[in-house]
Scaffold this motif. Structure first.
Motif, short mmCIF file in Angstrom:
data_model
loop_
_atom_site.label_atom_id
_atom_site.label_comp_id
_atom_site.label_asym_id
_atom_site.label_seq_id
_atom_site.Cartn_x
_atom_site.Cartn_y
_atom_site.Cartn_z
N LEU A 182 23.93 43.28 46.26
CA LEU A 182 24.76 43.64 45.12
C LEU A 182 23.93 44.37 44.06
N THR B 239 23.39 47.88 45.10
CA THR B 239 24.62 48.66 44.90
C THR B 239 24.75 49.07 43.44
N THR C 178 27.87 53.09 48.37
CA THR C 178 28.85 52.71 49.39
C THR C 178 28.18 52.00 50.56
N LEU D 285 27.13 48.53 49.28
CA LEU D 285 28.28 47.65 49.11
C LEU D 285 28.85 47.22 50.45
N ALA E 183 35.16 42.53 46.29
CA ALA E 183 34.43 43.51 47.09
C ALA E 183 35.33 44.69 47.44
N MET F 226 35.75 46.81 44.31
CA MET F 226 34.53 47.59 44.06
C MET F 226 34.45 48.78 45.01
N ALA F 227 34.82 48.57 46.26
CA ALA F 227 34.82 49.68 47.24
C ALA F 227 35.82 50.76 46.82
N ALA G 74 32.15 44.51 39.32
CA ALA G 74 30.84 43.96 39.70
C ALA G 74 30.38 42.89 38.71
#
Length: 154
Positions: free
Chosen positions: A19, A22, A35, A38, A85, A88-89, A104
């Motif tokens: 994390l 990322t 990307t 993550l 998650a 975030m993506a 995040a």
């Protein structure tokens, strides 16, 4: 001897490191690296959460002889972690750093509180209840780590 606590705490640290990588990639606007990182975080976290649910929590509840409220609460938090998650993506897909950081930051707080409950309370309780089975459970977790749910090497 390795413990459930040490095994899973090490996995928590791996997730935290991914994390952090990322977040750093987003900071410098390296969206492809963010990307990739993550994606690695999501795979590692999902494997970890599934391992807890399928092996550790299941064995604990079997040992108790009934469902555990703490395990139910942690499973609910696992769903939140997985959802964060995904959010975030989605933010990375849009190269939206602000949205990414909002999710995040929320995830980081959730993971910290979640880890405190697991490492500080639940894992020690599980180790006490299941002391005779610790080797068996750690072996099962080690096998789980070696093969992800899709069947490929982790």
């Amino acid at each position: 001897m390795k413990t459930i606590s040490s095994f899973l705490a090490a996995d928590h640290a791996r997730c935290d490191a991914l994390l952090s990588l990322t977040r750093e990639a987003v900071r410098i606007h390296d969206w492809s690296e963010a990307t990739r990182n993550l994606s690695a975080f999501a795979r590692t976290a999902n494997r970890h959460l599934s391992m807890e649910e399928d092996i550790v929590f299941a064995a604990y509840e079997q040992g108790l002889g009934h469902p555990s409220e703490p395990c139910a609460m942690l499973r609910s938090e696992h769903r939140l972690i997985r959802g964060m998650a995904v959010r975030m993506a989605d933010a990375l897909d849009q190269a939206d750093g602000l949205s990414f950081y909002m999710h995040a930051d929320t995830l980081r707080i959730l993971l910290h509180q979640h880890g405190e409950k697991e490492e500080g309370v639940l894992y020690p309780a599980i180790e006490r209840l299941l002391a005779p089975r610790l080797s068996e459970l750690i072996d099962a977790m080690a096998r789980f780590v070696q093969v992800d749910p899709a069947g490929s090497a982790a």
